[in-house]
Design a protein around this motif. Structure first.
Motif, PDB file in Angstrom:
ATOM      1  N   ARG A 230       0.841  -1.200   0.000  1.00 33.25           N
ATOM      2  CA  ARG A 230       0.000   0.000   0.000  1.00 33.25           C
ATOM      3  C   ARG A 230       0.875   1.249   0.000  1.00 33.25           C
ATOM      4  N   ILE A 231       1.905   1.281   0.843  1.00 35.46           N
ATOM      5  CA  ILE A 231       2.818   2.429   0.894  1.00 35.46           C
ATOM      6  C   ILE A 231       3.576   2.542  -0.418  1.00 35.46           C
ATOM      7  N   SER A 232       4.012   1.431  -0.956  1.00 34.62           N
ATOM      8  CA  SER A 232       4.707   1.418  -2.246  1.00 34.62           C
ATOM      9  C   SER A 232       3.841   2.051  -3.332  1.00 34.62           C
ATOM     10  N   ASN A 233       2.574   1.676  -3.371  1.00 29.15           N
ATOM     11  CA  ASN A 233       1.633   2.255  -4.345  1.00 29.15           C
ATOM     12  C   ASN A 233       1.439   3.755  -4.107  1.00 29.15           C
ATOM     13  N   GLU A 234       1.367   4.173  -2.833  1.00 31.47           N
ATOM     14  CA  GLU A 234       1.233   5.596  -2.509  1.00 31.47           C
ATOM     15  C   GLU A 234       2.431   6.386  -3.024  1.00 31.47           C
ATOM     16  N   ILE A 235       3.624   5.836  -2.836  1.00 33.27           N
ATOM     17  CA  ILE A 235       4.836   6.509  -3.299  1.00 33.27           C
ATOM     18  C   ILE A 235       4.779   6.692  -4.809  1.00 33.27           C
ATOM     19  N   LEU A 236       4.452   5.628  -5.528  1.00 33.64           N
ATOM     20  CA  LEU A 236       4.393   5.714  -6.990  1.00 33.64           C
ATOM     21  C   LEU A 236       3.321   6.687  -7.458  1.00 33.64           C
ATOM     22  N   GLU A 237       2.163   6.681  -6.808  1.00 40.07           N
ATOM     23  CA  GLU A 237       1.099   7.630  -7.160  1.00 40.07           C
ATOM     24  C   GLU A 237       1.554   9.064  -6.914  1.00 40.07           C
ATOM     25  N   PHE A 238       2.228   9.298  -5.792  1.00 44.40           N
ATOM     26  CA  PHE A 238       2.728  10.638  -5.497  1.00 44.40           C
ATOM     27  C   PHE A 238       3.743  11.068  -6.549  1.00 44.40           C
ATOM     28  N   LEU A 239       4.688  10.201  -6.884  1.00 46.80           N
ATOM     29  CA  LEU A 239       5.695  10.535  -7.895  1.00 46.80           C
ATOM     30  C   LEU A 239       5.042  10.845  -9.238  1.00 46.80           C
ATOM     31  N   GLU A 240       4.055  10.058  -9.609  1.00 45.30           N
ATOM     32  CA  GLU A 240       3.364  10.284 -10.886  1.00 45.30           C
ATOM     33  C   GLU A 240       2.601  11.603 -10.892  1.00 45.30           C
ATOM     34  N   SER A 241       2.217  12.094  -9.727  1.00 48.38           N
ATOM     35  CA  SER A 241       1.447  13.343  -9.663  1.00 48.38           C
ATOM     36  C   SER A 241       2.335  14.585  -9.764  1.00 48.38           C
ATOM     37  N   GLN A 242       3.625  14.410  -9.692  1.00 48.95           N
ATOM     38  CA  GLN A 242       4.564  15.532  -9.725  1.00 48.95           C
ATOM     39  C   GLN A 242       5.277  15.581 -11.077  1.00 48.95           C
ATOM     40  N   ARG A 243       5.764  16.760 -11.455  1.00 51.38           N
ATOM     41  CA  ARG A 243       6.434  16.897 -12.760  1.00 51.38           C
ATOM     42  C   ARG A 243       7.897  17.305 -12.650  1.00 51.38           C
ATOM     43  N   THR A 244       8.290  17.836 -11.480  1.00 57.55           N
ATOM     44  CA  THR A 244       9.683  18.240 -11.307  1.00 57.55           C
ATOM     45  C   THR A 244      10.236  17.670 -10.015  1.00 57.55           C
ATOM     46  N   LEU A 245      11.560  17.577  -9.978  1.00 56.11           N
ATOM     47  CA  LEU A 245      12.240  17.149  -8.766  1.00 56.11           C
ATOM     48  C   LEU A 245      13.267  18.194  -8.376  1.00 56.11           C
ATOM     49  N   ASN A 246      13.515  18.301  -7.094  1.00 56.74           N
ATOM     50  CA  ASN A 246      14.590  19.139  -6.589  1.00 56.74           C
ATOM     51  C   ASN A 246      15.830  18.268  -6.555  1.00 56.74           C
ATOM     52  N   LEU A 247      16.937  18.849  -6.953  1.00 57.26           N
ATOM     53  CA  LEU A 247      18.160  18.085  -7.134  1.00 57.26           C
ATOM     54  C   LEU A 247      19.292  18.755  -6.374  1.00 57.26           C
ATOM     55  N   SER A 248      20.016  17.992  -5.587  1.00 56.84           N
ATOM     56  CA  SER A 248      21.195  18.490  -4.901  1.00 56.84           C
ATOM     57  C   SER A 248      22.396  17.732  -5.444  1.00 56.84           C
ATOM     58  N   THR A 249      23.300  18.475  -6.072  1.00 55.39           N
ATOM     59  CA  THR A 249      24.511  17.889  -6.643  1.00 55.39           C
ATOM     60  C   THR A 249      25.716  18.446  -5.893  1.00 55.39           C
ATOM     61  N   LEU A 250      26.885  17.891  -6.184  1.00 53.87           N
ATOM     62  CA  LEU A 250      28.114  18.347  -5.556  1.00 53.87           C
ATOM     63  C   LEU A 250      29.017  18.982  -6.599  1.00 53.87           C
ATOM     64  N   ASP A 251      29.546  20.171  -6.272  1.00 52.27           N
ATOM     65  CA  ASP A 251      30.453  20.817  -7.219  1.00 52.27           C
ATOM     66  C   ASP A 251      31.850  20.210  -7.093  1.00 52.27           C
ATOM     67  N   GLU A 252      32.794  20.740  -7.854  1.00 55.83           N
ATOM     68  CA  GLU A 252      34.139  20.157  -7.886  1.00 55.83           C
ATOM     69  C   GLU A 252      34.866  20.250  -6.549  1.00 55.83           C
ATOM     70  N   ASP A 253      34.419  21.148  -5.658  1.00 57.05           N
ATOM     71  CA  ASP A 253      35.007  21.255  -4.324  1.00 57.05           C
ATOM     72  C   ASP A 253      34.209  20.480  -3.276  1.00 57.05           C
ATOM     73  N   GLY A 254      33.169  19.763  -3.709  1.00 58.06           N
ATOM     74  CA  GLY A 254      32.346  18.980  -2.789  1.00 58.06           C
ATOM     75  C   GLY A 254      31.263  19.771  -2.095  1.00 58.06           C
ATOM     76  N   HIS A 255      31.005  20.995  -2.552  1.00 52.91           N
ATOM     77  CA  HIS A 255      29.941  21.806  -1.969  1.00 52.91           C
ATOM     78  C   HIS A 255      28.607  21.475  -2.636  1.00 52.91           C
ATOM     79  N   PRO A 256      27.526  21.444  -1.865  1.00 62.53           N
ATOM     80  CA  PRO A 256      26.211  21.147  -2.449  1.00 62.53           C
ATOM     81  C   PRO A 256      25.683  22.297  -3.286  1.00 62.53           C
TER      82      PRO A 256
END
Length: 175
Positions: free
Chosen positions: A9-35
């Motif tokens: 049930r939780i697995s299905n909720e997660i997938l339904e939530f993901l399908e309802s969204q169109r963008t994601l927030n992304l945190s990457t690391l630069d060459e000095d390791g800063h977010p």
């Protein structure tokens, strides 16, 4: 049996939530390791996320340099019952740059275009745009106070989902 049903049930909720969204927030690391925080439109395929980003974008260059990143997908503030408990799912991910003119590139691009529209194909035709596959390593799904779940495994819903029932106790490391 009961926990398997609850986990599904939780697995299905997660997938339904993901399908309802169109963008994601992304945190990457630069060459000095800063977010570095940004966002990208996404699509789901092969139990991972696909994003198309430019080399002009800092997060695009960061993903080419370092495959470690994090993703947060969060409910819009206007839809939340309370600002303190917005529905959200976050993942530690491994990013893979998908080479142009490969079967996976064409497949990932088709998945993105189906979800985000024809603009994807226009952007992909530009030399500086790159396709990335973001594979979850682990994550956390929060749907309200006292309703947080750890996601273990390399899929969007993991190999296991565990209800975090230990309250607000100090943790060694956050997921």
């Amino acid at each position: 049996m009961k926990s398997e049903i609850a986990e599904q049930r939780i697995s299905n909720e997660i997938l339904e939530f993901l399908e309802s969204q169109r963008t994601l927030n992304l945190s990457t690391l630069d060459e000095d390791g800063h977010p570095y925080a940004s966002y990208a439109p996404f699509a789901i395929g092969d139990d991972c996320f696909y994003i198309l980003v430019s080399d002009i974008a800092v997060h695009g260059l960061n993903l080419k340099r370092n495959s470690k990143a994090a993703v947060l997908i969060v409910q819009d503030e206007s839809q939340a019952d309370t600002i303190f408990a917005r529905v959200r799912v976050n993942y530690q991910i491994s990013a893979a740059h998908i080479a142009h003119q490969t079967e996976e590139f064409e497949s990932g691009l088709a998945i993105l275009a189906a979800r985000q529209g024809e603009r994807i194909e226009q952007l992909a035709a530009l030399n500086d745009f790159n396709l990335f596959r973001l594979t979850p390593l682990n994550g956390r799904y929060v749907k309200n106070f006292g309703k947080a779940f750890s996601i273990t495994g390399n899929t969007l819903t993991g190999d296991s989902i565990d209800h975090l029932r230990d309250g607000h106790k100090p943790r060694k490391a956050a997921v």
